[in-house]
Motif scaffolding. Structure first.
Motif, PDB file in Angstrom:
ATOM      1  N   ARG A 170       0.742  -1.348   0.049  1.00  0.00           N
ATOM      2  CA  ARG A 170      -0.099  -0.008   0.014  1.00  0.00           C
ATOM      3  C   ARG A 170       0.895   1.351  -0.015  1.00  0.00           C
ATOM      4  NH1 ARG A 170      -2.982  -2.770   4.198  1.00  0.00           N
ATOM      5  NH2 ARG A 170      -2.458  -1.325   5.826  1.00  0.00           N
ATOM      6  N   HIS A 171       0.518   2.311  -0.906  1.00  0.00           N
ATOM      7  CA  HIS A 171       1.516   3.371  -0.871  1.00  0.00           C
ATOM      8  C   HIS A 171       1.541   4.093   0.312  1.00  0.00           C
ATOM      9  CE1 HIS A 171       3.311   6.867  -2.677  1.00  0.00           C
ATOM     10  NE2 HIS A 171       2.458   7.510  -2.651  1.00  0.00           N
ATOM     11  N   GLU A 172       0.484   4.074   1.057  1.00  0.00           N
ATOM     12  CA  GLU A 172       0.594   4.848   2.429  1.00  0.00           C
ATOM     13  C   GLU A 172       1.602   4.357   3.431  1.00  0.00           C
ATOM     14  OE1 GLU A 172      -3.095   4.833   0.379  1.00  0.00           O
ATOM     15  OE2 GLU A 172      -2.335   3.304   1.181  1.00  0.00           O
ATOM     16  N   VAL A 173       2.046   3.099   3.274  1.00  0.00           N
ATOM     17  CA  VAL A 173       3.501   2.371   3.940  1.00  0.00           C
ATOM     18  C   VAL A 173       4.515   2.807   3.517  1.00  0.00           C
ATOM     19  CG1 VAL A 173       4.690   0.115   4.392  1.00  0.00           C
ATOM     20  CG2 VAL A 173       2.195   0.103   4.548  1.00  0.00           C
ATOM     21  N   PHE A 174       4.653   3.037   2.055  1.00  0.00           N
ATOM     22  CA  PHE A 174       5.677   3.732   1.622  1.00  0.00           C
ATOM     23  C   PHE A 174       5.713   5.215   2.005  1.00  0.00           C
ATOM     24  CE2 PHE A 174       7.586   6.598  -1.587  1.00  0.00           C
ATOM     25  CZ  PHE A 174       9.079   6.026  -1.787  1.00  0.00           C
ATOM     26  N   GLN A 175       4.958   5.993   2.044  1.00  0.00           N
ATOM     27  CA  GLN A 175       4.796   7.196   2.336  1.00  0.00           C
ATOM     28  C   GLN A 175       5.357   7.548   3.902  1.00  0.00           C
ATOM     29  OE1 GLN A 175       0.707   8.196   1.136  1.00  0.00           O
ATOM     30  NE2 GLN A 175       1.558   9.889   0.151  1.00  0.00           N
ATOM     31  N   ARG A 176       4.806   6.560   4.967  1.00  0.00           N
ATOM     32  CA  ARG A 176       4.970   6.612   6.281  1.00  0.00           C
ATOM     33  C   ARG A 176       6.704   6.310   6.488  1.00  0.00           C
ATOM     34  NH1 ARG A 176       0.026   4.024   7.000  1.00  0.00           N
ATOM     35  NH2 ARG A 176       1.085   1.959   7.203  1.00  0.00           N
ATOM     36  N   ASP A 177       7.178   5.442   5.766  1.00  0.00           N
ATOM     37  CA  ASP A 177       8.457   5.085   6.092  1.00  0.00           C
ATOM     38  C   ASP A 177       9.422   4.584   4.683  1.00  0.00           C
ATOM     39  OD1 ASP A 177      11.181   4.147   7.230  1.00  0.00           O
ATOM     40  OD2 ASP A 177      10.150   2.578   8.345  1.00  0.00           O
ATOM     41  N   PRO A 178       9.571   5.293   3.933  1.00  0.00           N
ATOM     42  CA  PRO A 178       9.976   4.869   2.542  1.00  0.00           C
ATOM     43  C   PRO A 178      11.606   4.060   2.777  1.00  0.00           C
ATOM     44  CG  PRO A 178      10.177   7.350   2.903  1.00  0.00           C
ATOM     45  CD  PRO A 178       9.473   6.886   3.866  1.00  0.00           C
ATOM     46  N   GLN A 179      12.438   4.505   3.800  1.00  0.00           N
ATOM     47  CA  GLN A 179      13.446   3.586   3.946  1.00  0.00           C
ATOM     48  C   GLN A 179      13.207   2.407   4.365  1.00  0.00           C
ATOM     49  OE1 GLN A 179      16.546   5.695   6.270  1.00  0.00           O
ATOM     50  NE2 GLN A 179      18.103   4.275   5.888  1.00  0.00           N
ATOM     51  N   GLY A 180      12.051   2.295   5.409  1.00  0.00           N
ATOM     52  CA  GLY A 180      11.760   1.082   5.780  1.00  0.00           C
ATOM     53  C   GLY A 180      11.168  -0.045   4.997  1.00  0.00           C
ATOM     54  N   TYR A 181      10.401   0.652   3.962  1.00  0.00           N
ATOM     55  CA  TYR A 181      10.161  -0.285   2.902  1.00  0.00           C
ATOM     56  C   TYR A 181      11.142  -0.551   2.016  1.00  0.00           C
ATOM     57  CZ  TYR A 181       8.886  -0.167  -2.182  1.00  0.00           C
ATOM     58  OH  TYR A 181       8.882  -0.591  -3.495  1.00  0.00           O
ATOM     59  N   ALA A 182      11.955   0.347   1.644  1.00  0.00           N
ATOM     60  CA  ALA A 182      13.057  -0.141   0.776  1.00  0.00           C
ATOM     61  C   ALA A 182      13.992  -1.425   1.434  1.00  0.00           C
ATOM     62  CB  ALA A 182      14.068   0.978   0.469  1.00  0.00           C
ATOM     63  N   SER A 183      14.184  -1.279   2.907  1.00  0.00           N
ATOM     64  CA  SER A 183      14.747  -2.454   3.405  1.00  0.00           C
ATOM     65  C   SER A 183      14.096  -3.678   3.327  1.00  0.00           C
ATOM     66  CB  SER A 183      15.102  -2.050   4.878  1.00  0.00           C
ATOM     67  OG  SER A 183      15.673  -0.910   5.023  1.00  0.00           O
ATOM     68  N   ARG A 184      12.882  -3.700   3.471  1.00  0.00           N
ATOM     69  CA  ARG A 184      11.909  -4.944   3.544  1.00  0.00           C
ATOM     70  C   ARG A 184      11.885  -5.354   1.931  1.00  0.00           C
ATOM     71  NH1 ARG A 184       6.447  -3.455   6.466  1.00  0.00           N
ATOM     72  NH2 ARG A 184       5.955  -5.672   6.428  1.00  0.00           N
ATOM     73  N   ILE A 185      12.055  -4.678   0.930  1.00  0.00           N
ATOM     74  CA  ILE A 185      12.219  -5.138  -0.603  1.00  0.00           C
ATOM     75  C   ILE A 185      13.549  -5.871  -0.433  1.00  0.00           C
ATOM     76  CG2 ILE A 185      12.573  -4.324  -2.767  1.00  0.00           C
ATOM     77  CD1 ILE A 185       9.747  -4.219  -2.517  1.00  0.00           C
ATOM     78  N   ALA A 186      14.671  -5.169   0.045  1.00  0.00           N
ATOM     79  CA  ALA A 186      15.960  -5.885  -0.162  1.00  0.00           C
ATOM     80  C   ALA A 186      15.957  -7.208   0.714  1.00  0.00           C
ATOM     81  CB  ALA A 186      16.817  -4.873   0.599  1.00  0.00           C
ATOM     82  N   ALA A 187      15.321  -7.113   1.942  1.00  0.00           N
ATOM     83  CA  ALA A 187      15.381  -8.610   2.813  1.00  0.00           C
ATOM     84  C   ALA A 187      14.722  -9.441   1.985  1.00  0.00           C
ATOM     85  CB  ALA A 187      14.744  -8.234   4.209  1.00  0.00           C
ATOM     86  N   GLY A 188      13.534  -9.190   1.273  1.00  0.00           N
ATOM     87  CA  GLY A 188      12.720 -10.200   0.631  1.00  0.00           C
ATOM     88  C   GLY A 188      13.192 -10.617  -0.670  1.00  0.00           C
ATOM     89  N   PHE A 189      14.209 -10.116  -1.198  1.00  0.00           N
ATOM     90  CA  PHE A 189      14.843 -10.546  -2.431  1.00  0.00           C
ATOM     91  C   PHE A 189      16.096 -10.355  -2.587  1.00  0.00           C
ATOM     92  CE2 PHE A 189      10.295  -8.826  -3.081  1.00  0.00           C
ATOM     93  CZ  PHE A 189       9.799  -9.874  -3.584  1.00  0.00           C
TER      94      PHE A 189
END
Length: 255
Positions: A170-189
């Motif tokens: 959800r875009h709102e997750v990115f808006q709240r914490d874009p760096q955290g979002y990026a870290s989760r993408i990195a961890a997942g893949f």
């Protein structure tokens, strides 16, 4: 599998063991596709690919590489329709002329009106019907932007059944914490940082006409809540964590 998305706003599914080298982002206009693309490309050095069709259309491809990552960005319907009105990309002149109340009730009519129409010869393709904005099975015009939202969302969620590497958020997750979002993408893949994370700047220049349209839409939104609710697929929206009864004013200041 959608339970993570419903509760957490973020879902990763890795289907292959191969290193990820390229990616594609899907999502409707004004749903954060550009900022997602910028973060993944700039921080992790992945290569954007056009092998899987237009980012605002349903997925279209013969086969998926084991080294590809599919990213889907969704957005709250109430914020989204305000932003769609503010920046009605690809809408024809008639649709652009509507007030907000008419805009959200009218058929979605869009044409290939980009200055450089996606690598196509302007002389041949300029102002022709934008086919990915037609119903993906029936070929007809979508009755409203909300019908288009529902059908396309179903097509993107269907990627979960296609054996591909996929992240949905959800875009709102990115808006709240874009760096955290990026870290989760990195961890997942299994991605490694190529450059330090930097919060992305606003992608598009703010123009007076856009902000005037946005202010009008925000002003009219409370008068149209019940209509918008009637146009949404409640079960589908709930499955990805969106409430169909908003209890706040829209956020629509970004994208």
């Amino acid at each position: 599998m959608l339970s993570d998305l419903e509760t957490d706003g973020f879902l990763c599914h890795r289907a292959t063991a191969a290193p990820i080298e390229e990616f594609v982002v899907y999502g409707e206009r004004s749903s954060g596709t550009n900022v997602n693309k910028k973060v993944i490309r700039d921080v992790y050095g992945l290569r954007p690919t056009k092998a899987y069709g237009w980012k605002h259309g349903a997925p279209s491809f013969f086969a998926a590489s084991a080294r590809s990552l599919f990213v889907v960005s969704l957005r709250d319907a109430f914020d989204w329709c305000v932003s769609m009105y503010a920046k009605p990309y690809h809408a024809n002149e008639e649709v652009r002329s509507y007030d907000f109340d008419t805009f959200i009730r009218a058929p979605w009519l869009s044409v290939m009106n980009a200055p450089e129409p996606h690598g196509l010869e302007p002389r041949l393709y300029k102002n022709q019907v934008l086919q990915p904005d037609r119903h993906i099975i029936e070929g007809r015009t979508y009755r409203t932007v909300f019908e288009m939202r529902t059908v396309k969302m179903r097509s993107w969620l269907g990627l979960l059944n296609r054996g591909v590497n996929i992240a949905i958020m959800r875009h709102e997750v990115f808006q709240r914490d874009p760096q955290g979002y990026a870290s989760r993408i990195a961890a997942g893949f299994g991605l490694t940082e190529k450059r330090p994370f930097k919060t992305p700047d606003y992608i598009f220049e703010r123009r007076p006409v856009t902000e005037t349209r946005r202010a009008h839409a925000i002003d009219r939104l409370p008068h149209n809540i019940e209509y918008i609710r009637s146009q949404l697929d409640h079960a589908l929206e709930a499955s990805v964590g969106y409430a169909v009864q908003p209890d706040r004013a829209p956020m629509s200041r970004e994208n």
